[in-house]
Structure formats: C-alpha cells, structure tokens
Design an enzyme around this catalytic site. Structure first.
Site, mmCIF file in Angstrom:
data_model
loop_
_atom_site.group_PDB
_atom_site.id
_atom_site.type_symbol
_atom_site.label_atom_id
_atom_site.label_comp_id
_atom_site.label_asym_id
_atom_site.label_seq_id
_atom_site.Cartn_x
_atom_site.Cartn_y
_atom_site.Cartn_z
ATOM 1 N N ASP A 49 0.829 -1.209 0.000
ATOM 2 C CA ASP A 49 0.000 0.000 0.000
ATOM 3 C C ASP A 49 0.864 1.261 0.000
ATOM 4 O OD1 ASP A 49 0.879 -0.188 2.604
ATOM 5 O OD2 ASP A 49 -1.107 -0.116 3.528
ATOM 6 N N SER A 50 2.177 1.073 0.092
ATOM 7 C CA SER A 50 3.108 2.189 -0.121
ATOM 8 C C SER A 50 2.940 2.787 -1.510
ATOM 9 C CB SER A 50 4.557 1.721 0.068
ATOM 10 O OG SER A 50 4.809 0.540 -0.692
ATOM 11 N N ASP A 88 -1.049 -6.121 -0.267
ATOM 12 C CA ASP A 88 -1.471 -5.475 0.974
ATOM 13 C C ASP A 88 -2.972 -5.238 0.985
ATOM 14 O OD1 ASP A 88 0.574 -5.116 2.808
ATOM 15 O OD2 ASP A 88 1.277 -3.256 1.905
ATOM 16 N N LYS A 118 -1.556 -9.457 2.796
ATOM 17 C CA LYS A 118 -0.849 -9.028 4.001
ATOM 18 C C LYS A 118 -1.731 -8.109 4.825
ATOM 19 C CE LYS A 118 2.772 -6.128 3.985
ATOM 20 N NZ LYS A 118 2.334 -5.047 4.918
ATOM 21 N N GLU A 120 -1.864 -5.795 8.585
ATOM 22 C CA GLU A 120 -1.111 -5.204 9.680
ATOM 23 C C GLU A 120 -1.805 -5.518 11.002
ATOM 24 O OE1 GLU A 120 -0.332 -1.063 9.145
ATOM 25 O OE2 GLU A 120 0.618 -1.333 7.190
ATOM 26 N N GLU A 186 8.777 -4.460 11.057
ATOM 27 C CA GLU A 186 9.199 -3.157 10.542
ATOM 28 C C GLU A 186 9.685 -2.228 11.640
ATOM 29 O OE1 GLU A 186 7.763 0.609 7.742
ATOM 30 O OE2 GLU A 186 6.522 -1.198 7.865
#
Length: 278
Positions: A49-50, A88, A118, A120, A186
């Site tokens: 999602d970056s 993501d 993925k 978080e 991270e």
C-alpha cells in the site's frame, strides 16, 4: 527464468519451509515492467500500500483504496512467473470483522491472481488471520511499526523500546499461532527482532529490523534512488535513478528549447520508411 534458473512458482507453504534457510529476498512492485525485473531475483514480491505514497503522491497509506490495490495487483501479476505475489490489504478493508476481511481478501485474490494477502496488526488481528487461513486465504502478517497506525504511533518511530517490546513479541507469537505463513517486522529494535526470529516458527521478513531475520524487504523505489528527498536509515541505495532521471529530462528539455532535438536521424524523410517500427 529466475537468477537461480528456477521457474517453478513459489507458494506460501514453500515460504514456511525456508525458515532458517537461505535468506528470503523481497521487494515491492506496483507495475508490470518492475515486476518482471524483480521476479528474476526475488522470492516474494509485495504489492504494497506504499503505492499510495510512491506512485500517487499521497501523504500516507491511509487513503489507499481496495480498487487501487487491485489495479496495481493486476499489473504486477502480468509481470511475474516465479516469485510469490502478496497484496497489501488497505486501511479499513479488514479491521471491522473477520467476515469483512474474508470478503475483501477473497476479492483481491480472485481479481489479481495473487497467492496471499498481508494484514497489519498482531494480537488484535489473530482471530481474523485464523479465520482467513482456515478458509483458504494465506496471510502474511506485519508487526512493529505498522504504517496504517501511524496516527496512533505519532509518526514513523522505531518500535520495541521499554514495555513496548513485550507487546510486539506477543504480537508475533499470536499471529504465528493463528496461521500466518510469514511476518514482516518493521522498524523494530535489533535485539527484539533477533529474539522474535529465534522464537517464532514462521519466517520473519525484516525492514529496518535485524540481519538475523529470515529475509529482508525494501521498497523498490528506495533501493533504486528514485526519491532524492527521502532516505531512511534502513535503506541501502543500489542506484541513483532519481538524479539520473532528472539529468536526462533536463538534457531533453534543453535540446528541445535549443533546437537540437529532433535531429535528422529522428525524422522520416523517406515515405517508403515511414512505416518502420524503429
């Protein structure tokens, strides 16, 4: 074909077996041409999602939508043959309930052809990870600094100091027990990342964490030097394409303004050659 000569597509179970073996090589990709390049060298390709920040100019990942992730996921899928493709799940697409997460993750997998998603979060997401894994959706987890929670953290700060270390350790244990096949650590203090890697049964993928992790991931634009104003400590640049691109575009602009481009060799003076592809 990959740099190792292996064209067999990598799967989430393959990743589990790589725990403690040759370090896993992971990079992000958002387009088909970049995906084709990294596929030759990487074990995992993350459609992160970056993309919202590095391709759409957003200030954070929080505005990234499911449709954006699917669009870029489709593009990346076209460039891959071997690497495990992970997409993501964007902010707001999975936190409400396991059912919401399944519905959106199933859509992502069906429309992009990715092998995994993925999420978080640690202990709070364990139930959701278990729900997805039990229904055929492989999950890569992400603990430590979780960018979608940047407002809670008060910025992109190193994680794992003081009492926070125990929380992050519990997060990693919880998601491994819930069925995640790998976990991204991270911006976690090195001793903590090393401890987590030694204790969990699944591969750890570090980004600003520890060389002891089972693999490493970075944003592809960062290692290529595409962003001259952004250089986190945990990034090693392997090229300076941002400054090179700036110089090339400047040279083109100067040539156009001063009449040096196009020159005779760039024009079609002979009608018989007008259809040439070159």
């Amino acid at each position: 074909m990959s740099a190792t000569g292996d064209t067999k597509a990598i799967t989430p179970p393959d990743m589990r077996l790589r725990k403690g073996q040759t370090p896993l090589v992971c990079l992000t990709a958002y387009t088909a041409p970049i995906a084709k390049l990294v596929d030759r060298h990487c074990d995992i390709v993350l459609v992160g999602d970056s993309v919202g920040m590095v391709r759409h100019g957003l200030p954070s990942t929080l505005s990234v939508t499911l449709d954006m992730m699917i669009m870029h996921g489709k593009a990346v899928r076209r460039g891959l043959e071997r690497a495990l493709m992970v997409v993501d799940m964007p902010f707001g697409s999975y936190e409400k309930s396991p059912e919401q997460a399944f519905r959106n993750a199933a859509r992502v997998m069906a429309e992009t052809g990715c092998a995994a998603v993925k999420l978080e979060g640690g202990e709070t997401m364990a139930e959701t990870i278990r729900f997805l894994a039990n229904r055929g959706i492989p999950v890569m987890a992400h603990v430590g600094l979780t960018p979608q929670s940047v407002n809670v953290f008060g910025g992109y700060k190193v994680q794992g100091g003081g009492g926070d270390a125990e929380r992050i350790f519990r997060d990693a244990i919880a998601i491994a027990e819930a069925g995640a096949f790998a976990v991204v650590l991270e911006k976690v203090l090195e001793p903590l990342a090393r401890k987590i890697t030694a204790e969990v049964t699944i591969p750890t993928i570090g980004i600003g964490a520890s060389a002891a992790c089972d693999g490493q991931i970075l944003v592809v634009g960062d290692i290529l030097g595409m962003f001259t104003e952004f250089r986190p400590k945990f990034v090693k640049r392997y090229a300076e394409l941002g400054s090179e691109a700036d110089a090339a575009i400047g040279a083109y602009a100067a040539d156009v303004r001063e009449g040096r481009f196009p020159a005779a060799e760039h024009l079609y003076a002979d009608a018989s050659k007008a259809g040439d592809a070159a």
